[in-house]
Design a protein around this motif. Sequence first.
Motif, PDB file in Angstrom:
ATOM      1  N   GLN A  14      71.384  46.413  26.049  1.00  0.00           N
ATOM      2  CA  GLN A  14      71.959  45.742  25.352  1.00  0.00           C
ATOM      3  C   GLN A  14      71.053  44.489  26.098  1.00  0.00           C
ATOM      4  OE1 GLN A  14      73.874  45.243  23.055  1.00  0.00           O
ATOM      5  NE2 GLN A  14      75.001  43.227  23.690  1.00  0.00           N
ATOM      6  N   TRP A  64      67.869  44.463  24.380  1.00  0.00           N
ATOM      7  CA  TRP A  64      67.997  43.128  22.654  1.00  0.00           C
ATOM      8  C   TRP A  64      68.614  41.762  23.193  1.00  0.00           C
ATOM      9  CZ3 TRP A  64      72.699  40.567  21.307  1.00  0.00           C
ATOM     10  CH2 TRP A  64      72.996  40.300  20.381  1.00  0.00           C
ATOM     11  N   ARG A  98      66.735  38.921  21.480  1.00  0.00           N
ATOM     12  CA  ARG A  98      67.224  37.496  20.313  1.00  0.00           C
ATOM     13  C   ARG A  98      67.359  36.795  20.739  1.00  0.00           C
ATOM     14  NH1 ARG A  98      73.611  37.033  22.039  1.00  0.00           N
ATOM     15  NH2 ARG A  98      72.289  35.836  23.303  1.00  0.00           N
ATOM     16  N   ARG A 135      73.573  43.093  15.088  1.00  0.00           N
ATOM     17  CA  ARG A 135      74.289  44.543  16.459  1.00  0.00           C
ATOM     18  C   ARG A 135      75.528  44.737  16.581  1.00  0.00           C
ATOM     19  NH1 ARG A 135      71.013  47.650  19.718  1.00  0.00           N
ATOM     20  NH2 ARG A 135      72.416  47.425  22.313  1.00  0.00           N
TER      21      ARG A 135
END
Length: 133
Positions: free
Chosen positions: A69, A72, A76, A108
């Motif tokens: 996470q 990510w 992002r 996501r």
Amino acid sequence: MKRYLLASAALLLSTGALADECASASTQLELNTCTAKQYQAEDKKLNQTYQAAFKRAAAPQQALLKKAQLAWIALRDADCAFIGSGTEGGSVQPMIVSQCMTEKTVEREAFLASLMQCEEGDLSCPLTPALSP
């Protein structure tokens, strides 16, 4: 495979909603504000889904999910900074960045939600299936 179809469907449905919600905005400031609110709403939804997935994960998986996470989030943010760089300093830049953040966040959230739909015996799915009532 089923998870990816669900994630794709959710992304397609939400993309149309992004345009509809800000249709009544008449100034760039209103558009910027609207798209920022959309991003905040989707981020809240993502955080709820992430927390549910985190709770379902086994202890060793929790560390991996957290690492994924955080990676990510960095991707992002970097992608959306790049997308917005073409309008650097312009009044439209916040809207472009917010739209990018929203789209990636919706994607996501749909992916994490799909992991919550694991079926018994699906070895490609890391989370245990939900208990039946």
